[in-house]
Write an enzyme that holds these catalytic residues in place. Structure first.
Site, mmCIF file in Angstrom:
data_model
loop_
_atom_site.group_PDB
_atom_site.id
_atom_site.type_symbol
_atom_site.label_atom_id
_atom_site.label_comp_id
_atom_site.label_asym_id
_atom_site.label_seq_id
_atom_site.Cartn_x
_atom_site.Cartn_y
_atom_site.Cartn_z
ATOM 1 N N PRO A 191 -4.574 -2.522 4.724
ATOM 2 C CA PRO A 191 -5.255 -2.429 6.015
ATOM 3 C C PRO A 191 -4.391 -2.026 7.208
ATOM 4 O O PRO A 191 -4.265 -2.761 8.190
ATOM 5 C CB PRO A 191 -5.815 -3.840 6.186
ATOM 6 C CG PRO A 191 -4.816 -4.704 5.493
ATOM 7 C CD PRO A 191 -4.378 -3.901 4.295
ATOM 8 N N CYS A 192 -3.841 -0.826 7.162
ATOM 9 C CA CYS A 192 -3.047 -0.353 8.295
ATOM 10 C C CYS A 192 -3.911 -0.147 9.530
ATOM 11 O O CYS A 192 -3.387 -0.098 10.646
ATOM 12 C CB CYS A 192 -2.269 0.905 7.930
ATOM 13 S SG CYS A 192 -3.273 2.266 7.365
#
Length: 190
Positions: free
Chosen positions: A132-133
């Site tokens: 989840p950047c």
């Protein structure tokens, strides 16, 4: 010894078409979106193997439906020791929350001056959405720096409840202005 072959499939999603790849053992190696900076594209010799990606397809559908908050998929990525540390720190950001680039630098033991290097490692993340950047934001809450495009970042953060719809609308507008400024083009109203 397994053959060095790339398997792939494409999936439709609320953020556009997704391209998933896996190695010869069936372990996920990337998830790219159309138009992604440094994203993968199908290459000659790759094998279209949709059955190999059923678990990923089911989990992504549940995620986009708001029913899944943590992926349980095996994946394998390769990066420098620094990138692997940054990616592990990203993996630890809980659903529905955000962390700043400075937070990530601190988590990996890097100096405040290393924030740019952290940004580079985040930008090299080969597993958009799954790693989840999109949950990494700028200081002061600025929604910056997403290889898949700021509009997708806003959609993902809104889906997760990390930002409200009013904030999302403002962020999309800001993203359009930033995109137009970066490209030197005119921004059309949405």
């Amino acid at each position: 010894m397994t053959e060095n072959r790339v398997h792939y499939t494409t999936l439709d999603s609320p953020v556009g078409p997704l391209l998933l790849t896996a190695d010869a053992d069936g372990v996920l190696t990337s998830l790219s979106v159309a138009g992604q900076k440094n994203g993968r594209t199908v290459q000659e010799g790759w094998r279209h193997s949709p059955d190999l990606f059923r678990a990923a397809e089911e989990q992504l559908a549940a995620y986009f439906a708001g029913e899944l908050t943590e992926f349980q998929l095996e994946f394998r990525t390769e990066g420098s020791e620094f990138r692997e540390k940054v990616w592990a720190a990203i993996d630890a950001i809980p659903y529905g929350t955000t962390a700043t680039y400075g937070d990530i630098a601190a988590r990996v033991g890097a100096s405040r001056a290393a924030v740019r290097a952290v940004g580079g490692a985040i930008g090299a993340n080969p597993l958009l959405v799954l790693r989840p950047c999109h949950r990494v934001i700028g200081a002061g809450g600025a929604l910056t720096g997403y290889a898949g495009g700021l509009d997708r970042k806003v959609r993902l953060l809104t889906l997760e409840g990390a930002i409200e719809n009013d904030a999302a609308a403002a962020a999309v507008e800001d993203a359009a202005v930033q995109d137009g400024a970066v490209r030197g083009g005119a921004v059309s109203p949405r």
